[in-house]
Design a protein around this motif. Structure first.
Motif, PDB file in Angstrom:
ATOM      1  N   ALA A 259       1.018  -1.191  -0.138  1.00 42.42           N
ATOM      2  CA  ALA A 259      -0.047   0.022  -0.157  1.00 42.42           C
ATOM      3  C   ALA A 259       1.287   1.205  -0.210  1.00 42.42           C
ATOM      4  O   ALA A 259       0.500   2.180  -0.690  1.00 42.42           O
ATOM      5  CB  ALA A 259      -1.130  -0.271   1.081  1.00 42.42           C
ATOM      6  N   ILE A 260       1.861   1.637   0.924  1.00 38.54           N
ATOM      7  CA  ILE A 260       3.384   2.155   0.914  1.00 38.54           C
ATOM      8  C   ILE A 260       3.386   2.229  -0.390  1.00 38.54           C
ATOM      9  O   ILE A 260       3.681   3.753  -1.182  1.00 38.54           O
ATOM     10  CB  ILE A 260       4.150   2.145   2.049  1.00 38.54           C
ATOM     11  CG1 ILE A 260       3.437   1.870   3.114  1.00 38.54           C
ATOM     12  CG2 ILE A 260       4.692   3.056   2.154  1.00 38.54           C
ATOM     13  CD1 ILE A 260       4.100   1.619   4.191  1.00 38.54           C
TER      14      ILE A 260
ATOM     15  N   ALA B 170       2.297   1.942  -3.778  1.00 42.40           N
ATOM     16  CA  ALA B 170       1.418   2.032  -4.707  1.00 42.40           C
ATOM     17  C   ALA B 170       0.968   3.601  -4.365  1.00 42.40           C
ATOM     18  O   ALA B 170       0.666   4.312  -4.650  1.00 42.40           O
ATOM     19  CB  ALA B 170      -0.077   1.381  -4.226  1.00 42.40           C
ATOM     20  N   ILE B 171       0.923   3.771  -3.043  1.00 42.38           N
ATOM     21  CA  ILE B 171       0.809   5.473  -2.655  1.00 42.38           C
ATOM     22  C   ILE B 171       2.452   6.268  -3.563  1.00 42.38           C
ATOM     23  O   ILE B 171       1.883   7.356  -3.884  1.00 42.38           O
ATOM     24  CB  ILE B 171       0.634   5.685  -1.033  1.00 42.38           C
ATOM     25  CG1 ILE B 171      -0.495   5.073  -0.786  1.00 42.38           C
ATOM     26  CG2 ILE B 171       0.903   7.573  -1.268  1.00 42.38           C
ATOM     27  CD1 ILE B 171      -0.667   4.969   0.964  1.00 42.38           C
ATOM     28  N   ILE B 172       2.849   5.617  -2.798  1.00 39.58           N
ATOM     29  CA  ILE B 172       4.583   6.569  -3.587  1.00 39.58           C
ATOM     30  C   ILE B 172       4.493   6.402  -5.489  1.00 39.58           C
ATOM     31  O   ILE B 172       4.805   7.610  -5.303  1.00 39.58           O
ATOM     32  CB  ILE B 172       5.554   5.810  -3.082  1.00 39.58           C
ATOM     33  CG1 ILE B 172       5.726   6.128  -1.184  1.00 39.58           C
ATOM     34  CG2 ILE B 172       6.972   6.653  -3.873  1.00 39.58           C
ATOM     35  CD1 ILE B 172       7.333   5.184  -0.628  1.00 39.58           C
ATOM     36  N   SER B 173       4.140   5.441  -5.731  1.00 39.98           N
ATOM     37  CA  SER B 173       4.227   4.888  -7.145  1.00 39.98           C
ATOM     38  C   SER B 173       2.752   6.066  -8.064  1.00 39.98           C
ATOM     39  O   SER B 173       2.909   6.795  -9.111  1.00 39.98           O
ATOM     40  CB  SER B 173       3.857   3.825  -7.390  1.00 39.98           C
ATOM     41  OG  SER B 173       4.652   2.852  -7.380  1.00 39.98           O
ATOM     42  N   SER B 174       2.294   6.892  -6.929  1.00 39.61           N
ATOM     43  CA  SER B 174       1.017   7.289  -7.620  1.00 39.61           C
ATOM     44  C   SER B 174       1.283   9.069  -7.289  1.00 39.61           C
ATOM     45  O   SER B 174       1.117   9.585  -8.201  1.00 39.61           O
ATOM     46  CB  SER B 174       0.078   7.136  -6.414  1.00 39.61           C
ATOM     47  OG  SER B 174      -1.312   6.269  -6.286  1.00 39.61           O
ATOM     48  N   ILE B 175       2.090   8.739  -6.585  1.00 42.35           N
ATOM     49  CA  ILE B 175       2.405   9.748  -5.976  1.00 42.35           C
ATOM     50  C   ILE B 175       3.611  10.421  -7.684  1.00 42.35           C
ATOM     51  O   ILE B 175       3.918  11.443  -8.070  1.00 42.35           O
ATOM     52  CB  ILE B 175       3.532  10.772  -5.320  1.00 42.35           C
ATOM     53  CG1 ILE B 175       2.172  10.850  -4.043  1.00 42.35           C
ATOM     54  CG2 ILE B 175       4.258  12.238  -5.146  1.00 42.35           C
ATOM     55  CD1 ILE B 175       2.733  11.269  -2.903  1.00 42.35           C
TER      56      ILE B 175
END
Length: 112
Positions: A59-60, A62-67
């Motif tokens: 999840a972390i 994915a959040i970093i990748s989204s940014i």
């Protein structure tokens, strides 16, 4: 009294794929299975912690990748993350069915 149940351990690993059915399902389904049966099934405590660590870690990621989509490199990372969140639980399920413990790669150990 605790018992050995490799099929339940396998189901716990496969329950991570519930995120394809409902939001946060990949986190909630294994968490509920783990908490309901952790005192009854040998090894479920370790498998449950490993699954939760995997879910939190990815999840972390994915959040970093989204940014990082802003820099145009996040899209590739999100694709890889999505692929690994399917492949790793299946490998974990097969290992659990064979009575083995699977340590998920690229996982940060939050729960020990």
């Amino acid at each position: 009294m605790q018992k050995t149940d490799n099929q339940f351990l396998m189901l716990t690993h496969l329950s991570q794929l519930a995120h394809f059915v409902f939001p946060f399902g990949g986190l909630l389904a294994p968490l509920l299975l783990w908490q309901m049966k952790k005192d009854e099934i040998i090894g479920l405590e370790d498998h449950g912690k490993e699954i939760m660590n995997f879910q939190i870690s990815f999840a972390i990621y994915a959040i970093i990748s989204s940014i990082l989509i802003i820099l145009l490199i996040g899209i590739g990372f999100l694709f890889v993350i999505a692929l690994l969140t399917v492949i790793f639980p299946i490998i974990g399920a097969v290992k659990a069915a064979n009575g083995e413990f699977y340590k998920y790669p690229l996982t940060i150990q939050f729960l020990k």
